[in-house]
Design a protein around this motif. Structure first.
Motif, PDB file in Angstrom:
ATOM      1  N   LEU A  66      12.970 -38.142  44.830  1.00 46.37           N
ATOM      2  CA  LEU A  66      13.845 -37.002  44.027  1.00 46.37           C
ATOM      3  C   LEU A  66      12.872 -36.209  43.114  1.00 46.37           C
ATOM      4  N   LEU A  67      11.880 -37.099  42.664  1.00 50.31           N
ATOM      5  CA  LEU A  67      11.076 -36.445  41.445  1.00 50.31           C
ATOM      6  C   LEU A  67       9.737 -35.797  42.113  1.00 50.31           C
ATOM      7  N   SER A 111      11.849 -33.508  46.139  1.00 47.03           N
ATOM      8  CA  SER A 111      13.013 -32.668  46.088  1.00 47.03           C
ATOM      9  C   SER A 111      12.712 -31.776  44.920  1.00 47.03           C
ATOM     10  N   GLN A 112      12.378 -32.348  43.701  1.00 48.07           N
ATOM     11  CA  GLN A 112      12.604 -31.353  42.508  1.00 48.07           C
ATOM     12  C   GLN A 112      11.655 -30.342  42.562  1.00 48.07           C
ATOM     13  N   HIS A 121      17.916 -29.492  48.128  1.00 46.64           N
ATOM     14  CA  HIS A 121      17.077 -30.132  47.448  1.00 46.64           C
ATOM     15  C   HIS A 121      17.560 -30.664  45.989  1.00 46.64           C
ATOM     16  N   SER A 122      19.022 -30.433  45.682  1.00 45.06           N
ATOM     17  CA  SER A 122      19.544 -30.990  44.486  1.00 45.06           C
ATOM     18  C   SER A 122      20.680 -32.204  45.086  1.00 45.06           C
ATOM     19  N   PHE A 158      16.917 -35.709  36.528  1.00 45.77           N
ATOM     20  CA  PHE A 158      17.213 -34.960  37.885  1.00 45.77           C
ATOM     21  C   PHE A 158      18.426 -34.099  37.703  1.00 45.77           C
ATOM     22  N   TYR A 182      12.903 -26.279  42.424  1.00 44.47           N
ATOM     23  CA  TYR A 182      12.498 -25.034  41.500  1.00 44.47           C
ATOM     24  C   TYR A 182      11.788 -23.984  42.150  1.00 44.47           C
ATOM     25  N   SER A 188      19.267 -30.974  34.877  1.00 47.74           N
ATOM     26  CA  SER A 188      18.354 -29.662  35.384  1.00 47.74           C
ATOM     27  C   SER A 188      18.782 -28.884  36.324  1.00 47.74           C
ATOM     28  N   CYS A 189      18.972 -29.796  37.613  1.00 47.14           N
ATOM     29  CA  CYS A 189      19.484 -29.160  38.632  1.00 47.14           C
ATOM     30  C   CYS A 189      20.785 -28.236  38.341  1.00 47.14           C
TER      31      CYS A 189
END
Length: 167
Positions: free
Chosen positions: A128-129, A132-133, A57-58, A9, A137, A12-13
């Motif tokens: 999270l995955l 939000s992730q 979302h991060s 997470f 994006y 990459s954010c």
């Protein structure tokens, strides 16, 4: 060896936030559009909303997991490139301070998404995955798309930020 939640997470954010900062800087330098009015389509939210959602979302997602609840909303960002960049830098700094141990401690916890009457329960890692992730994006790509559509000379590498290469 399995990948950690942190590794899946946070880096990459931070990479994509760096790309968004670069895209915003190019747009400001080009003077291509009014940051208050820029949007991809008439029925879509403007640039400031997209930037805010990247932050929400991060770093905002991690803050939500800490307390067990995520609710979108809040005051909009001031419609300026400086305010947009400040929000993203703040999110990046918050992400930089999150440890792998803290993130691994989230696994198995619960996070409730609440929007008006809608309530969606998640395991924290799934929030999270799987929630939000993808939102992160999506909104980051909208920042790029809005500005590219406004005529800012951007390429994919502007969006991608600095990849984590093995050197």
């Amino acid at each position: 060896m399995p990948i950690s939640l942190h590794a899946a997470f946070v880096p990459s954010c931070r990479q994509i936030i760096g790309g968004c900062l670069q895209v915003l800087a190019k747009a400001e330098a080009a003077g291509a559009c009014d940051p208050a009015e820029a949007r991809l389509a008439p029925d879509m939210y403007p640039l400031g909303f997209q930037v805010k959602q990247v932050a929400m979302h991060s770093a905002g997602a991690i803050a939500a997991v800490r307390v067990g609840q995520f609710s979108p909303g809040g005051a909009p960002l001031e419609a300026s490139y400086a305010a947009f960049a400040a929000a993203l830098r703040e999110a990046d700094e918050a992400l930089a301070s999150v440890s792998e141990a803290e993130m691994e401690g989230f696994i198995g916890g619960t996070t409730l998404f609440v929007f008006g009457e809608r309530k969606m329960p998640f395991k924290s890692e799934d929030f999270l995955l799987s929630f939000s992730q993808p939102n992160f994006y999506f909104h980051a790509s909208m920042v790029y798309a809005i500005l590219r559509n406004a005529g800012v000379a951007l390429g994919k590498m502007d969006y991608m930020g600095r990849p984590r290469m093995a050197l």
